[in-house]
Design a protein around this motif. Structure first.
Motif, short mmCIF file in Angstrom:
data_model
loop_
_atom_site.label_atom_id
_atom_site.label_comp_id
_atom_site.label_asym_id
_atom_site.label_seq_id
_atom_site.Cartn_x
_atom_site.Cartn_y
_atom_site.Cartn_z
N UNK A 1 0.85 -1.19 0.00
CA UNK A 1 0.00 0.00 0.00
C UNK A 1 0.88 1.24 0.00
N UNK A 2 0.25 2.38 -0.15
CA UNK A 2 1.01 3.63 -0.12
C UNK A 2 1.76 3.77 1.20
N UNK A 3 1.14 3.32 2.30
CA UNK A 3 1.81 3.35 3.61
C UNK A 3 3.10 2.55 3.58
N UNK A 4 3.02 1.35 2.98
CA UNK A 4 4.21 0.50 2.91
C UNK A 4 5.32 1.20 2.14
N UNK A 5 4.94 1.83 1.04
CA UNK A 5 5.93 2.53 0.22
C UNK A 5 6.55 3.68 1.01
N UNK A 6 5.70 4.37 1.77
CA UNK A 6 6.20 5.48 2.58
C UNK A 6 7.24 4.99 3.57
N UNK A 7 6.91 3.85 4.23
CA UNK A 7 7.85 3.29 5.21
C UNK A 7 9.17 2.94 4.53
N UNK B 1 14.68 4.15 3.84
CA UNK B 1 15.85 4.35 2.99
C UNK B 1 16.59 5.62 3.39
N UNK B 2 15.83 6.70 3.55
CA UNK B 2 16.46 7.98 3.88
C UNK B 2 17.17 7.91 5.22
N UNK B 3 16.46 7.35 6.22
CA UNK B 3 17.06 7.23 7.55
C UNK B 3 18.33 6.39 7.50
N UNK B 4 18.25 5.28 6.77
CA UNK B 4 19.39 4.36 6.68
C UNK B 4 20.60 5.07 6.06
N UNK B 5 20.37 5.77 4.96
CA UNK B 5 21.48 6.40 4.27
C UNK B 5 22.04 7.57 5.08
N UNK C 1 25.81 7.65 4.57
CA UNK C 1 25.93 7.24 3.16
C UNK C 1 26.27 5.78 2.96
N UNK C 2 26.92 5.14 3.96
CA UNK C 2 27.33 3.75 3.77
C UNK C 2 26.12 2.85 3.57
N UNK C 3 25.01 3.21 4.20
CA UNK C 3 23.80 2.41 4.10
C UNK C 3 23.30 2.25 2.68
N UNK C 4 23.82 3.12 1.81
CA UNK C 4 23.43 3.07 0.40
C UNK C 4 23.63 1.69 -0.20
N UNK C 5 24.67 0.97 0.24
CA UNK C 5 24.95 -0.34 -0.36
C UNK C 5 23.90 -1.38 0.06
N UNK C 6 23.03 -1.03 1.03
CA UNK C 6 22.01 -1.99 1.43
C UNK C 6 20.66 -1.72 0.77
N UNK C 7 20.58 -0.66 -0.02
CA UNK C 7 19.28 -0.29 -0.58
C UNK C 7 18.74 -1.36 -1.51
N UNK C 8 19.62 -1.96 -2.34
CA UNK C 8 19.18 -2.98 -3.27
C UNK C 8 18.55 -4.15 -2.50
N UNK C 9 19.19 -4.49 -1.39
CA UNK C 9 18.69 -5.56 -0.53
C UNK C 9 17.31 -5.21 0.01
N UNK C 10 17.19 -3.99 0.53
CA UNK C 10 15.90 -3.55 1.09
C UNK C 10 14.81 -3.57 0.04
N UNK C 11 15.10 -3.09 -1.15
CA UNK C 11 14.08 -2.99 -2.19
C UNK C 11 13.63 -4.37 -2.66
N UNK C 12 14.59 -5.29 -2.80
CA UNK C 12 14.23 -6.63 -3.21
C UNK C 12 13.36 -7.30 -2.15
#
Lengths: 371, 359
Positions: B287-293, B298-302, B307-318
């Motif tokens: 849902x839109x809520x899920x996407x918001x989370x 992502x923003x909080x992580x990065x 910035x190092x958290x950037x390398x985990x974004x692909x993992x999170x998205x998958x």
């Protein structure tokens, strides 16, 4: 040796249970009502998968898999099975840290070569090739070169004075109101009309010409072309934006060292032509508001242009060059007080040169420049 | 085989298990000036796929770094060199005064990139399907995507003409066209997503100016006195007006972002919900809520990791994608035979290297 494995044959999606039975070179798979093989051990590839099972694929057989729990591999079998490919290629053979160190050294070397190679290669590029390339790229500058009988004669006089050996194939004035002069591929130099208007004496123009002649003689334009070409290939490996930013930064100019060398050439040429370097020094002082004496000089300008306009125009030329303060010092120090210098052009010639673009009726008008 | 318990799709990776892959990828990418990224992408996918369960077994990614690299080299030679020439050529044309010719060449280049962008989108899905194995069977497509490229161009242009009102139609029809040409094993995907369910969300974009006006009126009604006072009396600091301005500007961007997110959520629900493979129906429940989370996570992580958290974004998205993906129906394992689609050796032709994202 033998082992129990699960098996996908890659032909349909069924998961088979099978007994693997083999000797030193090959093995067969034996299921409830089927048998397949023989397969060579050498054709197996270990897959890099997390989890409890070791999984193997077979060369030239997409989807073909056998798997068995890591801890259920008999000792005799383990020796025949291939090793996992993890990072890929030689990194697996020599280990991650060693490989990183090797790769980092190669990377550093590549960057060094990439940055400095154009300087080595440019001098060995045949001059005729560069000349043809330059002519193809520049042509007649879209009809923007100014010419009048008197003006062209004055330009010729100045050219003969500062470049007696004719190292430049052509020196022209373009009808563009920017304070700039450029050395283009093919030993061609273009002075923009804006620079002539900004200059207070022909000696200043001689200084700038000498500088551009330096670029021509050192083949800096060819090096810059090569650098632009090479970097866009090397940095292509990097992610889009970072690569192109670095590329833009590095290929922006000839580099400060080349600019300094060009200044030294300019000074040598002016000395040989007996033209005073002081006006050129003064030119740099005018371009740098923080330098002393600027206010007094400004009075002569008779409000032709506003100060703000002057400075904005000057930025064009300054952006790619060493700081004006250091260049001022360089040219001022080259001045020999015991010497009697001769002006680069006679007043009438200088007038003819400055008004050349305005008097030329055939030249393409100012507004028609560029996209 | 029927789906007995819970979701047909599951993801059981952990970031601890992924971290060694992510960090070594980063290290090797740096020391190779970026060239390792093809192998890095492959290692990441291999891990993510292998931790993704569909019914009773894992997915397997069989793509290689070499084929991505070869694809990249082909792009470099076939597109990069002409464009390099174009760059110098256009420069020369402008200098020589052929501004019209220069503009024409520039426009032709733009059209070419537009077209190839469409083809690349098609081939990215095709490449991923052809390298994704389940039970030893893969997907693919017999179509090269060259026709889709044209479709992509004219539909997008038509979609934009009536004040962008037809953009949802363009997106949905392109989605259908693409998926109807894909297959897994012997079965073709069928997709008949409709425009209507996503259109209302899209209209929010047109509503945004009115919403903003309402917010503005409400704002003035509550603390508007301050705003007026700033202009009337000097004893109220102008800082307040500045803060109000910043809030309003950030609000505008946040609102547009939210609408885009809401639209995208509806789009994927409809698009994947309308997807069918033989006797399997797919569903996507984010849902839109899920996407918001996901987005703020992502923003909080990065930001939180500098910035190092950037390398985990692909993992999170998958993980997000798989967790919300669902399938119903049954699969006949005997009938699910190997795909006969063509499988090229170099990153699926030249365009998959552009890797514009499959979804």
């Amino acid at each position: 040796m033998e082992a129990e494995v699960w098996h996908y044959d890659g032909r349909n999606a069924n998961r088979w249970g099978a007994r693997l039975a083999g000797d030193a070179t090959s093995f067969r798979l034996i299921g409830g009502s089927w048998e397949s093989g023989p397969y060579a051990w050498a054709d197996l590839a270990a897959l890099d998968l997390p989890g409890a099972d070791a999984v193997f694929g077979l060369k030239e057989a997409p989807g073909w898999r056998i798997g068995l729990p890591q801890d259920a591999i008999p000792d005799g079998l383990a020796a025949l099975l291939p090793r996992k490919v993890r990072y890929g290629g030689f990194i697996d053979r020599i280990g991650l840290w060693k490989a990183s160190a090797v790769l980092a050294s190669i990377a550093a070397l590549a960057v060094f070569v990439g940055v400095s190679a154009p300087g080595w290669i440019a001098p060995v590029v045949p001059q005729s090739f560069e000349d043809n390339l330059g002519d193809a790229m520049v042509g007649d500058f879209g009809g923007r070169f100014c010419a009048t009988p008197q003006g062209s004669a004055a330009l010729k006089a100045l050219t003969t004075r500062i470049d007696p050996d004719a190292n430049a194939r052509s020196i022209e004035v373009a009808n563009i109101p920017m304070v700039n002069a450029v050395a283009l591929p093919g030993r061609r130099i273009v002075i923009f009309d804006g620079l002539l208007q900004q200059a207070k004496s022909p000696d200043e123009v001689a200084g700038v010409l000498g500088h551009e002649l330096g670029h021509v003689e050192h083949r800096d334009t060819m090096a810059a072309l090569l650098r632009q070409l090479g970097l866009s290939v090397i940095l292509g490996g990097m992610n889009g934006t970072a690569g192109s930013n670095i590329n833009a930064l590095l290929s922006l100019s000839y580099g400060r060292e080349a600019e300094h060398e060009a200044d030294l050439t300019a000074i040598a040429k002016m000395r040989a032509a007996n033209i005073s370097p002081l006006p050129t020094a003064d030119f740099f002082r005018r371009m740098e508001p923080a330098l002393p004496g600027k206010g007094a000089k400004r009075g002569r300008n008779k409000g032709e242009r506003s100060d703000l306009e002057d400075e904005a125009q000057a930025l064009n030329w300054l952006a790619s060059h060493p700081s004006s303060a250091s260049r001022y010092a360089l040219f001022a120090d080259a001045h020999d007080t015991r010497r009697t210098y001769a002006p680069a052009l006679q007043p009438s010639e200088w007038r003819a040169l400055r008004t050349m673009c305005a008097s030329d009726k055939k030249v393409k008008p100012v507004g028609a420049f560029g996209l | 085989m029927e789906d007995q318990q819970g979701s047909a799709f599951g993801f059981d990776g952990t970031w601890r298990e992924y971290a060694p892959i992510a960090f070594t990828n980063l290290l090797l990418t740096i020391v190779t000036l970026g060239f390792y990224r093809f192998w890095a992408t492959t290692r990441t996918r291999r891990y993510l796929w292998s931790r993704t369960r569909f019914i009773d077994d894992r997915l397997e990614w069989t793509g290689t770094g070499k084929e991505l690299f070869l694809g990249f080299l082909m792009v470099l030679v076939l597109l990069g060199l002409p464009f390099l020439f174009l760059q110098f050529g256009v420069q020369a044309l402008v200098i020589r005064g052929f501004a019209g010719v220069a503009m024409g060449t520039g426009f032709a280049a733009f059209v070419l990139i537009f077209y190839l962008g469409g083809v690349a989108r098609f081939r990215a899905v095709r490449y991923r399907l052809s390298r994704t194995y389940w039970h030893g069977i893969r997907g693919g497509s017999d179509d090269g995507g060259w026709k889709y490229g044209w479709s992509y161009m004219w539909r997008n242009v038509v979609g934009m003409i009536p004040l962008y009102l037809m953009v949802p139609w363009a997106m949905i029809s392109l989605w259908n066209e693409r998926w109807n040409k894909m297959s897994f094993g012997p079965h073709g995907f069928r997709c008949n997503a409709r425009v209507k369910p996503v259109f209302k969300r899209f209209l929010l974009f047109y509503l945004a100016p009115f919403l903003l006006a309402i917010i503005g009126v409400a704002y003035v009604a509550t603390i508007g006195g301050f705003i007026g006072s700033v202009f009337l009396h000097t004893n109220y600091p102008p800082v307040i007006a500045a803060i109000a301005l910043v809030v309003i500007i950030v609000g505008i961007y946040a609102l547009l972002g939210l609408i885009a997110l809401a639209y995208y959520a509806a789009f994927l629900r409809e698009g994947i919900g309308a997807l069918r493979l033989e006797n399997l129906d797919f569903q996507f429940e984010a849902t839109t809520d899920d996407w918001l989370k996901l987005f703020f996570g992502d923003i909080l992580l990065v930001v939180g990791t500098l910035g190092i958290g950037w390398i985990f974004l692909q993992y999170r998205h998958w993980k997000f994608f798989i967790t919300h993906l669902e399938a119903y129906g049954e699969i006949d394992l005997n009938a699910l035979t190997q795909s006969t689609t063509r499988e090229s050796q170099h990153g699926e032709g030249l365009l998959d290297a552009m890797d514009v994202g499959a979804f």
